[in-house]
Design a protein around this motif. Structure first.
Motif, PDB file in Angstrom:
ATOM      1  N   SER A 574       0.855  -1.889 -18.203  1.00 29.77           N
ATOM      2  CA  SER A 574       1.302  -0.507 -18.373  1.00 29.77           C
ATOM      3  C   SER A 574       1.163   0.302 -17.104  1.00 29.77           C
ATOM      4  CB  SER A 574       0.499   0.169 -19.491  1.00 29.77           C
ATOM      5  OG  SER A 574      -0.890   0.181 -19.181  1.00 29.77           O
ATOM      6  N   ALA A 575       0.318  -0.135 -16.190  1.00 30.61           N
ATOM      7  CA  ALA A 575       0.142   0.592 -14.926  1.00 30.61           C
ATOM      8  C   ALA A 575      -0.376  -0.380 -13.886  1.00 30.61           C
ATOM      9  CB  ALA A 575      -0.828   1.760 -15.092  1.00 30.61           C
ATOM     10  N   VAL A 942      -2.027   6.352  -9.882  1.00 30.04           N
ATOM     11  CA  VAL A 942      -1.502   6.130 -11.220  1.00 30.04           C
ATOM     12  C   VAL A 942      -2.656   6.169 -12.199  1.00 30.04           C
ATOM     13  CG1 VAL A 942      -1.701   3.624 -11.060  1.00 30.04           C
ATOM     14  CG2 VAL A 942      -0.010   4.626 -12.608  1.00 30.04           C
ATOM     15  N   GLY A 946       0.036   4.653 -17.006  1.00 31.68           N
ATOM     16  CA  GLY A 946       1.201   4.515 -16.149  1.00 31.68           C
ATOM     17  C   GLY A 946       1.715   5.819 -15.597  1.00 31.68           C
TER      18      GLY A 946
END
Length: 1418
Positions: A574-575, A942, A946
């Motif tokens: 997700s990130a 970040v 995300g």
């Protein structure tokens, strides 16, 4: 080996056979086929079924085939050649709402329904159909695979597509394609060229010679026949006749080549058939020739080759040439010879078997490379069957024979060779590693710097010699296994070099969550995600890229040894970010960014999942001290604290507990740390740092404790809205200014939004009333002027966002130009002191649209600065930094940041702007550099979800602010000091008392010793003096009267009155050794002053120089002797002074001896008195008392026989001549006297009498001679004292009195200068003469005047002056003044000297033992 690629896994052979060939690689030439439509449409342009072959476009005349309205139909394809269909492709028509809905496919010649499969467009799964196969109504290709057996498909002569359902008025098709599975090349070139083929290379054929097409009725298809007359077989024309075909081989690989030979029965030419020469040109350099016997009765495919074939390309494609074999069989009956050619079929076959998990591929996969042979092959030696190889790597083994080595890891075992789960391929064979391998499965490996790094699921080497934990290092130099740190807690599935972090870093991925610390190191384990980084150079874990999610792929092309390698991490993420910083990072001196804190000790999200660092400082108590980084925000540390942390030994650790609210600002004054932020609504209202954060904490960094200050409160005492945004320190004072959102301090002191705190008194104070109407956001000091950022409003005047307060005048004033600021201020940053004295930069957001703005105060006025940035940006911090600190990778040599000096920013500096920035270029950054309205992005951050992150603050290491701080001792320390003083005073008082007691005892002891010495001198009649008494002379007893002795002046018991000149001569040597002694004048006996140097001068009984007769001196000595204090006056004749405090070590023993010897003086006095009485009664001697003193008679000692009666010689028996047998009565009731009498009877002491000295004829007990004192020391201490004139006579008349005995004689030799010696002839038998210097009575009995105690326990003396004794011994106590220590004397026996000293009072008892125990005890 180095140029190869190795593929490993769980396989035993390749799967490149016909089953896995591409279905659409070999099209069927439909243009050469017979196409028939059933119930073709009558519409012009749509009725020809060939419209859909090799066409383009959609649903236009000539490009679409339709059926007649509302009728079923079919589309039939008849093959003029042999083929095996594998794939049918169709595009439906949608002309005027028409379309085919379903089809059924049959074999054209037999009407056999064929089974087809297709991919469902919705479910994306393979479906099978026979009677009705759906056709999508769109213009996309729909594919149908033939799934019947090869035998069925090989014998069909055509395909018929029946339309069983349709849309609208009828069905139809827009396009059609048909493919065959195996590549084919036909001798009839009309069958090869497909008009709709789009490949770069097409199969083809050509011929030379008389080749003729042949189409027998019994043969499906057309083939070519070459007929040569039997006689012309060897001719050049016959040899030149050939058929050349060029197939299209879509992929290089291993194939079987089949040649179709039509049966000779089809044409009844079997006798003419001969051998065909088939030449296969595989490559430019390789040709294979085969001779094929074509005398076959029936149709048959004959295999002519099996092996590797390169793929076809424009550069090269294999060719096959068919010609007459001159060496072939020829039937003698045949008039001619013929050979035939129809087609060649190429069937893909499996390349290799027995691979067992490993296959090697060439690194060069280009078309020229594959011409020379296959691009893949097995190892020369294979692993055992069923081996599974998960990983492979190569490296230069650095052992005794360095060479490039292939390492294999997985799940396999060979007990014969001795390798398990890991092995090395060297010298064309597979060999084990040290320890025979790994006890477990190896999933991944990589080779760096002569070491092999292994990851998997294992716990030790195969021989169990080395413990491992899922990850290990094998050093090829020393051939040893080691684990990486302490290993990891679960399997490592991927392990590869991570080139973005440098050549020495490897990345690990797997199911692990903990990095173990080395065994026995004492370090803590590290919690980690499933991605970790190991630095092979430093042999420790390092930071990894930031990845939020579970990576399933980890790849690096670092093996290609390129300058710019690539690392890939894939999975459900997700990130992601290049570096995991966890809230804080450092721009080091080399302009590199790096995370703060070692791996495993980084800041962590708090309980709500938030991680933000809002403020920080480099704490230093004073200049010159090593700074300590402290940060605050919303987070937690690995050791459990929240929101504030410090970096110690590269680990984030807690500063204090209880900060459960978000920290917004941190500052320090000397050793005091101020932590401000938003209050936690759930906090307790009791005390700072207890169960909640009250908005401000003052923390002592030295004592590591909070300093109590009053709480800040909001309106009506509400603390839930309290917020401290800034803490400013006023230099060289004890003042701290706090700004934020609050109204009172301590609940009573009104100081809205801003207040001062004295760090010494912990006391709040307000400043002058202000016009603040909202919270203070920032504070900045310049000297005594404080610039305050907040919201000010004076009545109805416009809002102002910046004002200044002067502490000297205690007044507020406006800042010039501040009214131009469009909205609230978020931060105030000082400029560079060297160029911008008194200047600062202002950032904030416009009140109207929240767009960020930038302004500068130049020391005089505020002016806005051109600041182009996206309106959605959030500016959180601005810092002026030197341009030289900007990394070159950010600005480069052609940076857009101009080097010219601008009006707003000094030359050589830029503004580091932090927050969430939308730059004009469209980039989004968390930190960027700004100069003259130009931007250079620096960092992007970040968050875990995300979304973009932000940088809250940037700060440099700055010197601490000087403050005035008063140091106070803590209450506990004050109490300790007071206790120490009280104990010291108590000790001094006790010490003074002890010193007083010690001095008093010494003084009284000295008096006792001096008095005893004087008494002894008086008793001895001048013994110890340095000159003779006046008027002494020897005379005869006859005719002498009492008046003749008036001149003598000797008092009773005045010493030796009669002594022989011989005995005097014997004592002269003692006089010579004694040196200067006490002296007196000629009238000493008449009261003349006596000089007594041997008497302590400090005694209160005698004063040196005062007149005192020896008689009085003797009385005084008796009084001094009974005192319990002992004082030893030491006369060092070798020195000048007399001292009593520090005598030599033997002086004490000599002095104690003198105490006991004084008892001898008393016994001498008694003996003289008794002798005088006998002399007077007989008229042999007369003594006149000095100064008219009455004459006193002294009793003589009694002597007892064994029966207890007085022996002769006793005055009561009137015997002139007696013999003495014992001085003690054997029938006495006194146990001591009984014992002494018993000892005398045994001859031990004293010896049996009578005794005679040979001069006076008197019987007496000889006493020990006084010992000579070395160095002229004369001890003068008396135990019992000498009897004076009156004391000696009391109770002595009648010859009876108490007996007093002394063990030793006087310490001084007495001079027998005063004697009267009658001639032996004139001496009467009753006369007696006693010599005081040599004849003494026993003295041990004299101790009986002191209380006797008995030892309960044995006491061993450990120091000089202590008295040792055994249990049961008798102790005579002479001093009981002290409650703990007494002084006493012990008689250990006649053969030992008496001992005196101190001993514990509890060791003795007044109760004697039983009488039956005396023998044992004494």
């Amino acid at each position: 080996m180095q140029s190869n690629i190795y593929a490993v896994g769980a396989f035993s052979s390749t799967v490149d056979n016909s089953t896995y060939s591409e279905l659409n690689a070999q099209p069927v030439n439909l243009a050469a086929c017979t196409i028939t439509g059933g119930n073709n449409a009558e519409t012009t342009g749509f009725s020809d079924p060939r419209n859909i072959i090799c066409t383009s476009g959609f649903d236009s005349p000539g490009k679409t085939w339709l059926m007649r309205d509302l009728l079923t139909g079919f589309y039939r394809i008849d093959f003029p050649f042999r083929t095996t269909p594998s794939l049918l492709r169709l595009i439906n028509t949608m002309y005027q709402g028409r379309g085919t809905k379903a089809i059924r496919i049959e074999a054209a010649s037999t009407n056999q329904v064929l089974t087809m499969s297709y991919l469902d467009p919705v479910t994306k799964s393979e479906q099978f159909c026979t009677q009705s196969c759906p056709v999508p109504l769109n213009y996309a290709w729909q594919e149908y695979r033939f799934v019947d057996s090869d035998a069925t498909l090989a014998n069909i002569t055509g395909v018929m597509i029946n339309i069983v359902d349709w849309y609208g008025m009828g069905g139809g098709f827009n396009k059609i394609e048909l493919y065959q599975r195996d590549p084919r090349v036909y001798a009839d070139d009309n069958f090869n060229n497909s008009p709709c083929g789009n490949g770069a290379f097409r199969p083809s054929s050509s011929s030379t010679g008389d080749w003729k097409p042949t189409s027998p009725a019994s043969y499906h298809g057309t083939y070519s026949t070459l007929t040569v007359a039997k006689a012309d077989i060897g001719s050049a024309q016959a040899r030149a006749a050939s058929m050349r075909v060029a197939p299209f081989i879509p992929d290089p690989g291993f194939y079987r080549i089949y040649m179709m030979v039509p049966g000779c029965q089809n044409t009844n030419t079997c006798i003419q058939r001969s051998n065909a020469k088939v030449s296969l040109s595989m490559t430019h350099k390789r040709t294979v020739i085969a001779s094929v016997n074509q005398r076959k009765l029936v149709d048959e495919e004959l295999e002519v080759y099996s092996g590797y074939l390169p793929g076809s390309s424009q550069a090269f494609s294999m060719t096959i040439t068919i010609s007459m074999d001159p060496d072939g069989f020829v039937d003698p009956q045949a008039p001619s010879i013929e050979i035939v050619a129809d087609y060649f079929r190429f069937e893909r076959i499996t390349s290799y078997t027995n691979l067992n998990g490993v296959i090697q591929l060439a690194n060069n996969l280009s078309q020229p490379a594959q011409m020379d042979g296959p691009l893949y092959e097995p190892l020369n030696e294979s692993l055992p069957k069923h081996s599974v190889v998960y990983t492979v790597t190569t490296g230069m083994a650095n052992d005794t024979k360095p060479e490039l080595t292939l390492y294999l890891g997985g799940s396999f075992s060979n007990n014969t060779v001795g390798y398990h789960n890991i092995a090395q391929y060297r010298g064309q064979s597979i060999k084990p590693l040290t320890g025979t391998g790994i006890s477990g499965t190896v999933f991944s490996m990589t080779f760096i710097n002569s070491s092999l790094y292994i990851g998997g699921k294992f716990n030790a080497t195969a021989d169990q010699a080395t413990a491992l934990s899922n990850v290990a290092q094998f050093n090829t130099t020393n051939q040893k296994w080691t684990t990486l740190s302490g290993g990891v807690d679960d399997a490592v599935t991927s392990l590869t070099p991570y080139s973005p972090f440098g050549p020495n870093v490897i990345a690990l991925r797997g199911s692990f969550r903990t990095l173990y610390a080395p065994t026995g190191s004492g370090s803590a384990n590290i919690s980690m995600s499933s991605l970790a980084m190991w630095d092979t150079a430093s042999s420790q874990w390092t930071y990894s890229p930031y990845i939020e999610g579970t990576p399933s792929l980890l790849f690096s092309d670092a093996w290609q040894d390129r300058a710019n390698n690539v690392a890939l991490v894939g999975g459900g993420l997700s990130a992601v970010a290049a570096l995991e910083a966890n809230g804080a990072l450092l721009l080091d001196a080399q302009q590199n960014i790096q995370p703060l804190g070692m791996i495993g000790s980084s800041l962590l999200p708090d309980a709500s999942g938030e991680l933000a660092v809002n403020s920080g400082l480099w704490y230093a108590k004073q200049n010159g001290t090593i700074p300590q980084l402290i940060v605050g925000g919303r987070f937690k540390t690995p050791d459990g604290s929240t929101n504030v942390a410090t970096l110690v030994d590269n680990e984030w650790r807690k500063v204090l507990d209880g900060i459960d609210g978000e920290v917004l600002t941190i500052n320090n004054a000397a050793n005091l740390l101020f932590i401000g932020g938003a209050v936690n609504a759930a906090k307790s209202s009791s005390s700072q740092g207890a169960s909640g954060f009250g908005g401000l904490v003052m923390y002592n960094m030295d004592s590591h404790s909070t300093v109590g200050i009053q709480q800040l409160s909001g309106p009506n005492g509400d603390q839930s809205t309290v917020r401290v945004n800034k803490v400013a320190i006023r230099a060289d004072t004890s003042m701290v200014v706090v700004g934020g959102n609050f109204s009172t301090a301590g609940g009573m002191l009104s100081c809205p939004y801003i207040c001062t705190l004295d760090i010494n008194e912990s006391q709040w104070s307000p400043i002058a009333s202000s016009t603040l109407v909202d919270q203070v956001t920032d504070l900045l000091f310049f000297g005594s002027t404080l610039f305050v950022a907040g919201t000010f409003q004076n009545g109805t005047a416009p809002l102002e966002y910046l004002m200044q307060y002067n502490f000297d005048t205690r007044s507020w004033s406006s800042v010039s130009g501040a009214s131009s600021l469009p909205g609230p201020i978020s931060s105030v940053t000082p400029g560079i002191s060297e160029t911008d004295v008194g200047a600062f930069y202002i950032s904030g957001a416009a009140a109207s649209d929240r767009a960020p703005y930038l302004a500068k105060y130049d020391g005089t006025t505020v002016a806005l600065v051109d600041f182009t940035i996206g309106s959605a940006s959030t500016v959180r911090n601005i810092l002026v930094v030197p341009r030289s600190r900007i990394p070159g990778s950010v600005i480069g040599s052609t940076s857009t940041l101009s080097r010219r000096s601008g009006a707003s920013i000094p030359s050589g500096y830029v503004l580091a702007v932090s927050g969430d920035l939308n730059l004009p270029s469209g980039q989004r950054a968390s930190s960027a550099f700004f100069y003259n309205n130009q931007w250079a992005p620096f960092l992007s951050t970040v968050q875990p979800d995300g979304s973009p992150g932000y940088i809250g603050s940037v700060f440099f290491e700055n010197p601490p602010t000087n403050v005035y701080q008063r140091h106070r001792l803590s209450v506990a320390l004050v109490i300790l000091v007071a206790i120490a003083i009280a104990l010291g005073i108590t000790f001094l008082i006790v010490l003074v008392g002890l010193v007083y007691i010690f001095l008093r005892n010494r003084r009284e002891a000295a008096a006792t010793a001096s008095a005893a010495s004087a008494a002894l001198a008086a008793t001895a009649g001048g013994a110890g003096t340095t000159k003779a008494l006046p008027g002494t002379a020897a005379f005869g007893a006859t005719g002498a009267g009492a008046s003749d002795y008036a001149r003598l002046g000797v008092g009773a018991a005045g010493g030796t009155l009669a002594a022989s000149s011989q005995r005097r001569a014997q004592n002269d040597d003692y006089l010579d050794a004694g040196g200067a002694r006490d002296t007196w004048g000629d009238n000493a006996f008449a009261g003349e002053a006596v000089t007594y140097d041997n008497i302590a001068p400090k005694t209160d009984r005698f004063i040196s120089g005062q007149p005192a007769g020896l008689a009085g001196l003797a009385v005084a000595g008796r009084q001094a002797a009974v005192s319990s204090d002992t004082y030893v006056h030491y006369d060092d004749r070798q020195g000048d002074g007399k001292y009593a405090n520090n005598p030599p070590s033997n002086a004490m023993n000599d002095s104690l001896d003198s105490i006991f010897e004084s008892a001898a003086a008393e016994a001498d006095a008694e003996a003289v008195a008794e002798a005088r009485e006998r002399s007077i009664s007989t008229g042999s001697m007369g003594v006149v008392a000095a100064s008219g003193a009455p004459r006193q008679n002294m009793p003589a000692p009694h002597h007892y026989g064994s029966n207890g009666d007085i022996e002769s010689g006793d005055p009561s028996s009137e015997s002139a001549n007696y013999s003495r047998t014992s001085m003690y009565r054997p029938d006495s009731t006194n146990p001591f006297e009984q014992r002494m009498a018993l000892r005398e009877s045994q001859g031990t002491f004293p010896p049996a009498g009578p005794y005679s000295d040979g001069t006076d004829g008197l019987g007496h007990v000889p006493m020990p001679r006084a010992r000579h004192l070395e160095n002229g020391q004369a001890a003068a201490a008396a135990l019992a004292g000498a009897a004076g004139v009156n004391a000696a006579a009391v109770g002595k008349k009648g010859g009876k009195g108490s007996r007093r005995r002394s063990e030793t004689a006087s310490t001084r030799n007495t001079e027998a200068g005063h004697s009267a010696s009658p001639s032996p002839s004139s001496r009467q038998s009753g006369d007696s003469s006693v010599n005081g210097s040599s004849a003494h009575l026993p003295i041990r009995d004299s101790l009986r005047q002191y209380p006797a105690f008995y030892a309960k326990f044995t006491f061993s003396s450990r120091e000089t002056g202590e008295l040792g004794f055994r249990a049961g011994e008798r102790v005579f106590v002479i001093d009981q003044s002290d409650e703990i220590w007494w002084m006493g004397i012990v008689d250990h026996g006649s053969d030992q000297a008496l001992e005196q000293g101190v001993f514990p009072a509890t060791y003795v008892s007044s109760e004697p033992p039983k009488s039956t125990d005396w023998t044992e005890l004494m």
